[in-house]
Design an enzyme around this catalytic site. Structure first.
Site, PDB file in Angstrom:
ATOM      1  N   HIS A 132       0.185   6.783 -27.773  1.00  0.00           N
ATOM      2  CA  HIS A 132      -1.012   6.181 -28.369  1.00  0.00           C
ATOM      3  C   HIS A 132      -0.875   6.094 -29.888  1.00  0.00           C
ATOM      4  O   HIS A 132      -1.170   5.060 -30.501  1.00  0.00           O
ATOM      5  CB  HIS A 132      -2.252   7.022 -28.037  1.00  0.00           C
ATOM      6  CG  HIS A 132      -2.755   6.855 -26.648  1.00  0.00           C
ATOM      7  ND1 HIS A 132      -2.998   5.631 -26.068  1.00  0.00           N
ATOM      8  CD2 HIS A 132      -3.084   7.788 -25.697  1.00  0.00           C
ATOM      9  CE1 HIS A 132      -3.450   5.802 -24.845  1.00  0.00           C
ATOM     10  NE2 HIS A 132      -3.507   7.100 -24.592  1.00  0.00           N
TER      11      HIS A 132
ATOM     12  N   HIS B 215       2.220  11.470 -23.919  1.00  0.00           N
ATOM     13  CA  HIS B 215       1.148  10.497 -23.666  1.00  0.00           C
ATOM     14  C   HIS B 215       0.399  10.194 -24.962  1.00  0.00           C
ATOM     15  O   HIS B 215       0.191   9.020 -25.318  1.00  0.00           O
ATOM     16  CB  HIS B 215       0.206  11.083 -22.610  1.00  0.00           C
ATOM     17  CG  HIS B 215      -0.962  10.226 -22.258  1.00  0.00           C
ATOM     18  ND1 HIS B 215      -1.112   9.626 -21.035  1.00  0.00           N
ATOM     19  CD2 HIS B 215      -2.059   9.859 -22.980  1.00  0.00           C
ATOM     20  CE1 HIS B 215      -2.241   8.940 -21.008  1.00  0.00           C
ATOM     21  NE2 HIS B 215      -2.838   9.061 -22.197  1.00  0.00           N
ATOM     22  N   GLU B 216      -0.012  11.244 -25.688  1.00  0.00           N
ATOM     23  CA  GLU B 216      -0.774  11.052 -26.925  1.00  0.00           C
ATOM     24  C   GLU B 216       0.090  10.481 -28.036  1.00  0.00           C
ATOM     25  O   GLU B 216      -0.389   9.687 -28.865  1.00  0.00           O
ATOM     26  CB  GLU B 216      -1.412  12.384 -27.359  1.00  0.00           C
ATOM     27  CG  GLU B 216      -2.409  12.959 -26.370  1.00  0.00           C
ATOM     28  CD  GLU B 216      -3.566  12.006 -26.101  1.00  0.00           C
ATOM     29  OE1 GLU B 216      -3.920  11.215 -26.994  1.00  0.00           O
ATOM     30  OE2 GLU B 216      -4.116  12.058 -24.983  1.00  0.00           O
TER      31      GLU B 216
END
Length: 379
Positions: A71, A67-68
């Site tokens: 980003h 997820h990170e």
């Protein structure tokens, strides 16, 4: 959130773990090994429950990392520098050196997080169905199904329109696009974040007090984190509005006194604090005159008294790669987060590789105080 253990680089992004990540790994493993797994599939050994629970917890953390990373990768593609990613107790945090340049970039950077979690949830769902179709162990299918469900929950929760969640970034992008005012958009998103945080604190505490559900403590903890982070983000936005046009060169101490790396600690201390070395932190120069690192009072204090004559400043200094650096023309607001998260709260200012200044968090705070006062006087 500073890392405790470095995992190196993934997709060109520095990744680390904070010690508190062990808390979430243990909690997830405990919940699965002592609760969900034995309840859904009794009859297995305690070792089997714990081994699969620990593996599931590690894969869950890998989902948070994905997820990170999403980003970080999208941020770099949109011209935002990424300092690194740290996984900790309440998830992960991608540290960006600057903000998105446009609402569209903000939309892309924020939106890819929940999308990644949703895709992960879909992949785990497909894997669970495939394992069930080939009559794999029900316990394994249960673990994969839990990973699917938790990733869908993460996707939905992160999409809530409240800062600092990804949905809050999406809300800010929308308000920024609609009003053209980044600060006003940030205020709206952070207000929503504080509202959601207080709702979670109140309902979580209510669940503990009136229903006896200890899971309410976790909701209250997350809510309190949302309140604190949203408040800090609002203050950071206000700070950016004041320091928007201020460069590092305007707040730094120019031509700072530097210490040769070959200087012994004994020689160094002989001129502290009333001689040449009157400050608490100094750049360190290599024999060829290039910047080698930073020395501080705390680092010098690590040298035992009996070894000070043989220990050099170069032996104790913080090496340059571990010290925040900036150019004189860089915006102060982009440097400040790195300053505040650094161990020594100092940054060296380099121009073409040559030392031209040093700046501390206190220097920035002092400039901010004067600018705020001047702004208040004008109004």
């Amino acid at each position: 959130m500073n890392e405790t253990l470095s995992l190196g680089r993934i997709a060109g992004v520095r990744v680390g773990l904070h010690w508190s990540v062990l808390v979430i790994v243990v909690l997830v493993a405990l919940m699965l090994a002592r609760g969900r797994f034995p309840y859904a599939h009794p009859g297995h050994s305690l070792l089997a429950y714990w081994a699969l629970a620990l593996l599931t917890a590690v894969v869950f953390m890998a989902s948070l990392l994905a997820h990170e990373l999403a980003h970080a990768v999208v941020a770099r593609r949109n011209g935002v520098q990424v300092e690194g990613i740290t996984l900790w107790m309440l998830g992960g945090a991608a540290r960006l050196r600057s903000e998105a340049p446009t609402p569209a970039a903000e939309l892309r950077i924020a939106g890819v997080g929940p999308l990644t979690s949703a895709v992960a949830g879909g992949l785990f769902t497909g894997l669970a169905l495939a394992l069930r179709a080939v009559h794999a162990s029900g316990l394994v299918v249960e673990a994969v199904a839990w990973l699917a469900a938790i990733n869908f929950v993460l996707a939905v929760f992160n999409a809530l329109p409240a800062a600092p969640l990804d949905g809050g970034r999406l809300l800010r992008a929308f308000l920024w696009h609609r009003t053209g005012d980044r600060l006003r958009a940030t205020r709206g998103a952070t207000a929503a974040g504080r509202g959601l945080g207080w709702f979670m604190v109140v309902t979580g505490c209510g669940a503990v007090l009136f229903a006896g559900s200890l899971s309410g403590l976790w909701a209250a903890l997350i809510g309190w984190f949302l309140i604190a982070t949203a408040t800090a983000e609002a203050r950071q936005a206000q700070l950016r509005s004041v320091l928007d046009d201020v460069t590092v060169g305007r707040v730094m101490t120019a031509d700072p006194v530097a210490v040769p790396s070959a200087t012994t600690v004994e020689q160094f201390l002989a001129e502290v604090p009333f001689g040449r070395y009157r400050h608490s932190a100094f750049p360190v120069l290599a024999p060829d005159g290039t910047v080698a690192g930073l020395i501080t009072v705390r680092l010098v204090d690590k040298a035992p008294p009996q070894g000070r004559a043989a220990t050099t400043v170069g032996d104790l200094m913080r090496p340059l790669p571990q010290v925040p650096t900036a150019a004189p023309g860089d915006p102060v607001v982009d440097l400040l987060p790195r300053l505040e998260s650094s161990r020594d709260r100092r940054a060296l200012v380099l121009d073409g590789g040559h030392l031209v200044g040093i700046v501390s968090a206190a220097d920035v705070s002092r400039a901010l105080s004067w600018l705020t006062t001047a702004s208040g006087t004008r109004s």
